[in-house]
Design a protein around this motif. Structure first.
Motif, PDB file in Angstrom:
ATOM      1  N   VAL A 184       0.576  -1.191   0.096  1.00  0.00           N
ATOM      2  CA  VAL A 184       0.218   0.053   0.072  1.00  0.00           C
ATOM      3  C   VAL A 184       1.186   1.683   0.044  1.00  0.00           C
ATOM      4  O   VAL A 184       1.519   1.106   0.611  1.00  0.00           O
ATOM      5  CB  VAL A 184      -1.036   0.365   1.189  1.00  0.00           C
ATOM      6  N   ASN A 185      -0.220   2.482  -0.464  1.00  0.00           N
ATOM      7  CA  ASN A 185       0.855   3.730  -0.381  1.00  0.00           C
ATOM      8  C   ASN A 185       0.156   4.553   0.890  1.00  0.00           C
ATOM      9  O   ASN A 185      -1.068   4.643   0.370  1.00  0.00           O
ATOM     10  CB  ASN A 185       0.338   4.799  -1.722  1.00  0.00           C
ATOM     11  N   LEU A 186       1.075   5.340   1.064  1.00  0.00           N
ATOM     12  CA  LEU A 186       0.531   5.859   2.439  1.00  0.00           C
ATOM     13  C   LEU A 186       0.367   7.586   1.740  1.00  0.00           C
ATOM     14  O   LEU A 186       1.978   7.950   1.844  1.00  0.00           O
ATOM     15  CB  LEU A 186       0.921   5.780   3.964  1.00  0.00           C
ATOM     16  N   LYS A 187      -0.938   8.035   1.725  1.00  0.00           N
ATOM     17  CA  LYS A 187      -0.102   9.171   1.707  1.00  0.00           C
ATOM     18  C   LYS A 187      -0.127  10.735   3.001  1.00  0.00           C
ATOM     19  O   LYS A 187      -1.284  10.792   3.742  1.00  0.00           O
ATOM     20  CB  LYS A 187      -1.376  10.437   1.018  1.00  0.00           C
ATOM     21  N   PHE A 188       0.677  11.014   3.439  1.00  0.00           N
ATOM     22  CA  PHE A 188       0.376  12.907   4.064  1.00  0.00           C
ATOM     23  C   PHE A 188       0.121  13.139   4.480  1.00  0.00           C
ATOM     24  O   PHE A 188      -0.628  13.995   3.571  1.00  0.00           O
ATOM     25  CB  PHE A 188       2.057  13.297   4.813  1.00  0.00           C
ATOM     26  N   LYS A 189      -0.772  13.684   5.693  1.00  0.00           N
ATOM     27  CA  LYS A 189      -1.293  14.755   5.259  1.00  0.00           C
ATOM     28  C   LYS A 189      -0.387  15.998   6.004  1.00  0.00           C
ATOM     29  O   LYS A 189       0.862  16.192   5.980  1.00  0.00           O
ATOM     30  CB  LYS A 189      -2.312  15.739   7.241  1.00  0.00           C
ATOM     31  N   TYR A 190      -0.466  17.090   4.872  1.00  0.00           N
ATOM     32  CA  TYR A 190       0.180  18.721   4.950  1.00  0.00           C
ATOM     33  C   TYR A 190       0.185  19.438   6.305  1.00  0.00           C
ATOM     34  O   TYR A 190      -1.467  19.519   6.140  1.00  0.00           O
ATOM     35  CB  TYR A 190       0.036  19.408   3.476  1.00  0.00           C
ATOM     36  N   PRO A 191       0.842  20.043   6.413  1.00  0.00           N
ATOM     37  CA  PRO A 191       1.008  20.274   8.177  1.00  0.00           C
ATOM     38  C   PRO A 191       0.821  22.149   7.418  1.00  0.00           C
ATOM     39  O   PRO A 191       1.512  22.819   8.491  1.00  0.00           O
ATOM     40  CB  PRO A 191       2.440  19.549   8.485  1.00  0.00           C
ATOM     41  N   ASP A 192      -0.443  22.048   7.532  1.00  0.00           N
ATOM     42  CA  ASP A 192      -0.295  23.775   6.922  1.00  0.00           C
ATOM     43  C   ASP A 192      -0.100  24.173   8.387  1.00  0.00           C
ATOM     44  O   ASP A 192      -0.200  25.181   7.817  1.00  0.00           O
ATOM     45  CB  ASP A 192      -1.415  23.794   6.248  1.00  0.00           C
ATOM     46  N   ALA A 193      -1.349  24.645   9.283  1.00  0.00           N
ATOM     47  CA  ALA A 193      -1.701  24.750  10.246  1.00  0.00           C
ATOM     48  C   ALA A 193       0.042  25.253  10.744  1.00  0.00           C
ATOM     49  O   ALA A 193      -0.320  26.267  11.986  1.00  0.00           O
ATOM     50  CB  ALA A 193      -3.029  24.809  10.915  1.00  0.00           C
ATOM     51  N   GLU A 194       0.716  24.556  11.006  1.00  0.00           N
ATOM     52  CA  GLU A 194       1.639  24.474  12.097  1.00  0.00           C
ATOM     53  C   GLU A 194       3.478  25.186  11.202  1.00  0.00           C
ATOM     54  O   GLU A 194       3.579  25.429  11.996  1.00  0.00           O
ATOM     55  CB  GLU A 194       2.722  23.188  12.141  1.00  0.00           C
ATOM     56  N   LEU A 195       2.611  25.475  10.178  1.00  0.00           N
ATOM     57  CA  LEU A 195       3.420  26.848   9.839  1.00  0.00           C
ATOM     58  C   LEU A 195       3.827  28.164   9.195  1.00  0.00           C
ATOM     59  O   LEU A 195       4.560  28.585   8.623  1.00  0.00           O
ATOM     60  CB  LEU A 195       4.099  26.373   8.263  1.00  0.00           C
ATOM     61  N   ILE A 196       3.020  28.697   9.467  1.00  0.00           N
ATOM     62  CA  ILE A 196       1.628  29.651   8.634  1.00  0.00           C
ATOM     63  C   ILE A 196       3.253  30.841  10.060  1.00  0.00           C
ATOM     64  O   ILE A 196       3.279  31.635   9.193  1.00  0.00           O
ATOM     65  CB  ILE A 196       0.377  30.193  10.088  1.00  0.00           C
ATOM     66  N   ASP A 197       3.222  30.942  11.382  1.00  0.00           N
ATOM     67  CA  ASP A 197       3.631  31.699  11.903  1.00  0.00           C
ATOM     68  C   ASP A 197       5.969  31.792  11.249  1.00  0.00           C
ATOM     69  O   ASP A 197       6.086  31.674  12.263  1.00  0.00           O
ATOM     70  CB  ASP A 197       3.392  31.853  13.052  1.00  0.00           C
TER      71      ASP A 197
END
Length: 225
Positions: free
Chosen positions: A24-37
């Protein structure tokens, strides 16, 4: 979310019972909220670190996993496991989706050929009795067409428009004649599923009437670039 099972002649219940080996291939979630500041450069560094951390966590459960993506920027992982272990993977909060790419001892179903869909942009002249040529209104019409090729799509639209070129009288008693002018663009869409289209020539997506040819020329030029 588990994807890819529909490409095999087996359902989840039967797969769970056999507990077959999978790739299987796993797709990681993109950590947008953690990178804003932070600045773009720092965001990039954090992004790489977070995604690499996700991959290292996968490795603790599945040491034979392979990273997916660029050498310094992973977006997922490929792993081998038994079907029942998928439940454990699904509980990981950083997994966006899981795609089954192989099932031990099973062949994928033959894929049906997906029809091609084209967007064809055509122009028409609205010939109004007594109106000077340079003042005639023009229509730009965009059609979604199912066809075997770009050439066939253009031909369908042209034929359909020309079939309805019969002149008529408007409310003022003047003769009106809508005439096909030209196809100004045609491109293949990325529609991947079969969709129902009413009419031989396709489905109208957009139409705009311009007060004269000059008013339409700027839009036409942009489209043909």
């Amino acid at each position: 979310m588990i994807l890819g099972l529909d490409r095999y002649d087996i359902n989840e219940k039967a797969l769970k019972k056999t507990n077959a080996s999978l790739v299987v291939n796993l797709k990681f979630k993109y950590p947008d909220a953690e990178l804003i500041d932070s600045s773009p450069k720092k965001r990039q560094q954090k992004l790489k670190k977070i995604l690499k951390g996700y991959y290292h966590e996968i490795q603790t459960y599945f040491p034979n996993s392979k990273p997916l993506g660029q050498p310094d920027l992973f977006f997922g992982a490929e792993i081998q496991l038994k079907y029942r272990k998928l439940e454990k993977v699904q509980k990981l909060d950083f997994i966006e989706w899981i795609r089954i790419t192989e099932i031990e001892g099973m062949q994928k179903k033959k894929e049906k050929k997906t029809p091609n869909y084209y967007t064809v942009v055509a122009t028409l002249v609205i010939d109004l009795e007594g109106e000077k040529k340079k003042k005639l209104s023009h229509e730009m019409r965009m059609m979604l067409v199912k066809a075997s090729s770009s050439k066939a799509a253009k031909k369908k639209v042209k034929k359909e428009i020309q079939a309805y070129e019969e002149p008529y009288l408007n409310g003022e008693g003047k003769r009106v004649h809508w005439r096909f002018k030209e196809i100004i663009d045609c491109y293949e869409t990325t529609i991947g599923d079969a969709i129902k289209i009413k009419g031989q020539a396709g489905m109208e997506l957009y139409s705009k009437i311009f007060k004269n040819e000059k008013a339409m020329a700027r839009v036409t030029k942009e489209i043909q670039r």
